[in-house]
Scaffold this motif. Structure first.
Motif, PDB file in Angstrom:
ATOM      1  N   ASN A 174       1.082   3.803  -3.187  1.00 14.94           N
ATOM      2  CA  ASN A 174       0.742   5.234  -3.048  1.00 14.94           C
ATOM      3  C   ASN A 174       1.850   6.112  -3.631  1.00 14.94           C
ATOM      4  O   ASN A 174       1.571   7.121  -4.275  1.00 14.94           O
ATOM      5  N   GLU A 200       0.823  -1.214   0.000  1.00  9.19           N
ATOM      6  CA  GLU A 200       0.000   0.000   0.000  1.00  9.19           C
ATOM      7  C   GLU A 200       0.856   1.264   0.000  1.00  9.19           C
ATOM      8  O   GLU A 200       0.576   2.217  -0.714  1.00  9.19           O
ATOM      9  N   ASP A 244       1.544   5.928  -7.332  1.00 12.20           N
ATOM     10  CA  ASP A 244       0.397   6.744  -7.757  1.00 12.20           C
ATOM     11  C   ASP A 244       0.768   8.222  -7.786  1.00 12.20           C
ATOM     12  O   ASP A 244       0.418   8.953  -8.720  1.00 12.20           O
ATOM     13  N   GLY A 251      -5.481   1.035   2.227  1.00 10.51           N
ATOM     14  CA  GLY A 251      -4.470   1.989   1.817  1.00 10.51           C
ATOM     15  C   GLY A 251      -3.576   2.505   2.913  1.00 10.51           C
ATOM     16  O   GLY A 251      -2.981   1.732   3.671  1.00 10.51           O
TER      17      GLY A 251
END
Ligand code: ADP
Ligand code: MG
Length: 620
Positions: free
Chosen positions: A37, A33, A40, A117
């Motif tokens: 992130n 996670e 992303d 997340g």
């Protein structure tokens, strides 16, 4: 910014403890996670500043001495406002729903644990710090700290470069995650194919004092790249070379072996599915060997062997499947009934079947070479999946004792004159060599059906192949194929002899229920053959496999050859020890060509043989 304190979303107090408890079994995912992130954030930055040529990367740094694991990226970063919005406020909206829906469900049943997340960090950390600097104009760095995922402080931060550091102070109970090998293993598993470069760096402890005379500085190791192998499945199949496929296989499955062949899945519509499935060399019997199919969602590893998505029989294969649109934030039982997933799964099956049929039609030689390795898998698939069977049924092969490969149609066409709709097989060419030889003499092909799955597969074929009257018969199931037609007089004689011989053999062998038949076998040197009823034998074998030993009375028939000199002499012998010896010996010889004798039987056979040899030289 003045220091600001607050508490995260109103339900946080209820949810945090549940998250911690719930995900107990699968804490590793926090690493996935955090890294995703970071990826992303980099993707977002790339989108708003496409001309930029930064060295984009996510770096995971382990500092065991400080007890910290840090996830750094040079992505988009966050302003104070954004931290407020994305971390403090809506963070739980997804998780809340997730927990509400699946409360009480088995935690192992939730596939990806997606949707938790950022807050998954609190499963393992007793303090999480965010140091972030947004790339937007005039942004100032922000520091956010929370110890429990419920209360936080926010203040001006110290970051000078655009991007984000997420610093996890690992709690004492989770110090596993301060072990280098552990972190590396989890990183490789989950992040090995992520789209952004991911690095792992380990801060080596500084020696307090340099030992005397050792002034060589410690070799700095530098960050190691975690996702060095590109995700080959994303490349267009026409641009991939044979070597690339093989190399990828070896790297992903840590093997030196080559796969037999592979199927590259590549569709965008009606669903997005990419992947490569390999047919491994299956050397031992299937079932003792698990395949390995890795499921990814947009290059992020989710789990191995998700049988809700990949048809179970394909689990003998190895490979990677990437389905970015798969609903992963759900339980497995949901996936099982999801129409979208069913379509995916059917598509995968069809592609595998297509590959097999095109090999069969276009490269029959190669297909035959693979057959020994893939047949258990193909047969298993046929029995598990009617659609798959429908697609591949005309490409199923039967290997003969002579090493030829024939489809059912080819076998029947070649042997129909002698056998009709029968297929003769052996499940042990060595032990049954004598019986196989009888068919060889008649030019009848004998199929080798010697794997565990064949027993079920033959019954399946008899029932499903669509060939009226199809029957599989083991080489010792009948003697019709090598028996000469007798005339009426002979037949009458045989019947009479049968009665006498039945009594004679019952007395000599102690087998009262032995049935005896007289027939004219074409090979006159062969005195007797022991046959065994196919269905009864198969039933016995089946129940043994399933652990229920019924001790079915096995329907054996001793077929004595009317044209054999020993049998003819036996009928003329006076009752007595010598006749019993010869009968028992004939019986054992017939038995031995179907199975090895057991311990006591061997002892009896040996001493009888010696006695018979002795008789050759007494009373000349
Ligand atoms: P999701 O990734 O599914 O949106 P997360 O809980 O993982 O949910 O993250 C919540 C939000 O926090 C992200 O959508 C993003 O806006 C922000 N965020 C988290 N980590 C970072 C990061 N490293 N850089 C920038 N923003 C981040
Ligand atoms: Mg996320």
């Amino acid at each position: 910014m003045a220091q600001q304190q607050g508490s995260i979303s109103i339900h946080a107090q209820n949810i945090m403890p549940i998250i911690k408890r719930w995900l107990y079994s699968d804490k590793d995912i926090f690493i996935r996670e955090m890294v995703s992130n970071g990826c992303d954030a980099i993707t977002k930055r790339r989108m708003i500043a496409p001309a930029e040529t930064d060295d984009y990367r996510v770096t995971v740094t382990l500092d065991a001495q400080k007890g910290e694991l840090t996830f750094s990226d040079n992505g988009i970063g966050m302003t104070a406002d954004e931290v407020e919005r994305y971390i403090n406020q809506v963070a739980f909206s997804g998780a809340e729903e997730f927990l509400k829906n699946y409360e009480g469900e088995d935690k192992g049943g939730i596939i990806g644990h997606f949707g938790l997340g950022f807050y998954s960090a609190f499963m393992v950390a007793d303090r999480v710090t965010i140091e972030t600097l947004s790339g937007s104009q005039g942004a100032t760095p922000v520091r956010w700290v929370s110890e429990d995922g419920m209360a936080f402080t926010m203040e001006d931060g110290s970051r000078t470069q655009r991007g984000t550091d997420i610093i996890l102070h690992i709690s004492p109970e989770e110090k596993d995650f301060l072990e280098e090998y552990r972190v590396r293993e989890v990183l490789r598993r989950y992040c090995g194919f992520m789209s952004t470069p991911v690095y792992f760096d380990v801060v080596k402890p500084q020696p307090e004092q340099k030992p005397e005379g050792e002034d060589k500085p410690q070799q700095p190791q530098g960050p190691e790249r975690i996702n060095a192998t590109p995700a080959l499945w994303l490349k267009a199949p026409k641009d991939c070379t044979e070597d690339e496929y093989k190399q990828f296989y070896r790297e992903v499955f840590h093997t030196f072996e080559d796969p037999l062949f592979y199927v590259h899945l590549n569709v965008d519509y009606p669903f997005n599915l990419k992947g490569i499935l390999y047919f491994p060399k299956i050397t031992n019997d299937f079932g003792t060997r698990e395949g390995e199919i890795k499921l990814f969602s947009g290059q992020v590893f989710v789990a191995d062997n998700i049988k809700e998505v990949i048809p179970e029989f394909l689990m003998l294969l190895k490979g990677v499947i990437d389905c970015p649109d798969l609903p992963l934030n759900v339980s497995r039982s949901f996936l099982q009934n999801d129409g979208y997933v069913k379509k995916l799964s059917a598509y995968i099956t069809r592609k595998v079947a297509d590959r097999l049929t095109s090999l069969f039609h276009d490269e029959r030689d190669a297909y035959q070479r693979y057959w020994d390795d893939i047949h258990p898998f193909v047969k298993y698939g046929c029995m598990r999946d009617a659609k798959f069977f429908d697609q591949v049924k005309d490409t199923l092969l039967f290997k003969t004792t002579k090493g030829e490969y024939m489809t059912l149609q080819e076998y029947l066409a070649k042997n129909e004159g002698a056998l009709g709709k029968k297929v003769v097989y052996t499940n042990d060419p060595t032990r049954q060599a004598a019986s196989v030889g009888l068919y060889d003499a008649e030019n009848i092909d004998v199929a080798v059906m010697d794997t565990l799955i064949d027993l079920n597969f033959m019954s399946f074929m008899e029932y499903s192949a669509g060939v009226e009257g199809l029957t599989f018969l083991r080489v010792d199931a009948q003697t019709d194929s090598f028996t000469r037609e007798a005339n009426d007089d002979e037949k009458k004689q045989y019947e009479e002899n049968e009665k006498a011989l039945k009594e004679l053999f019952a007395a000599a062998t102690g087998q009262d229920d032995l049935s005896v038949k007289v027939a004219a076998l074409k090979d006159s040197t062969l005195p007797a053959v022991l046959t065994q009823d196919e269905q009864g034998r198969r039933f016995g074998e089946m129940s043994r496999i399933y652990g229920q030993d019924f001790h079915m009375p096995q329907a054996h028939t001793l077929v004595l050859n009317a044209d054999n000199a020993v049998v003819q002499s036996l009928l003329k012998l006076e009752p007595g020890h010598k006749r019993d010896l010869v009968a028992a010996q004939l019986y054992d010889l017939a038995r031995m060509s179907t199975r090895p004798l057991e311990k006591e039987e061997v002892t009896a056979f040996l001493s009888r043989s010696q006695e018979l040899l002795g008789m050759l030289f007494e009373n000349p």
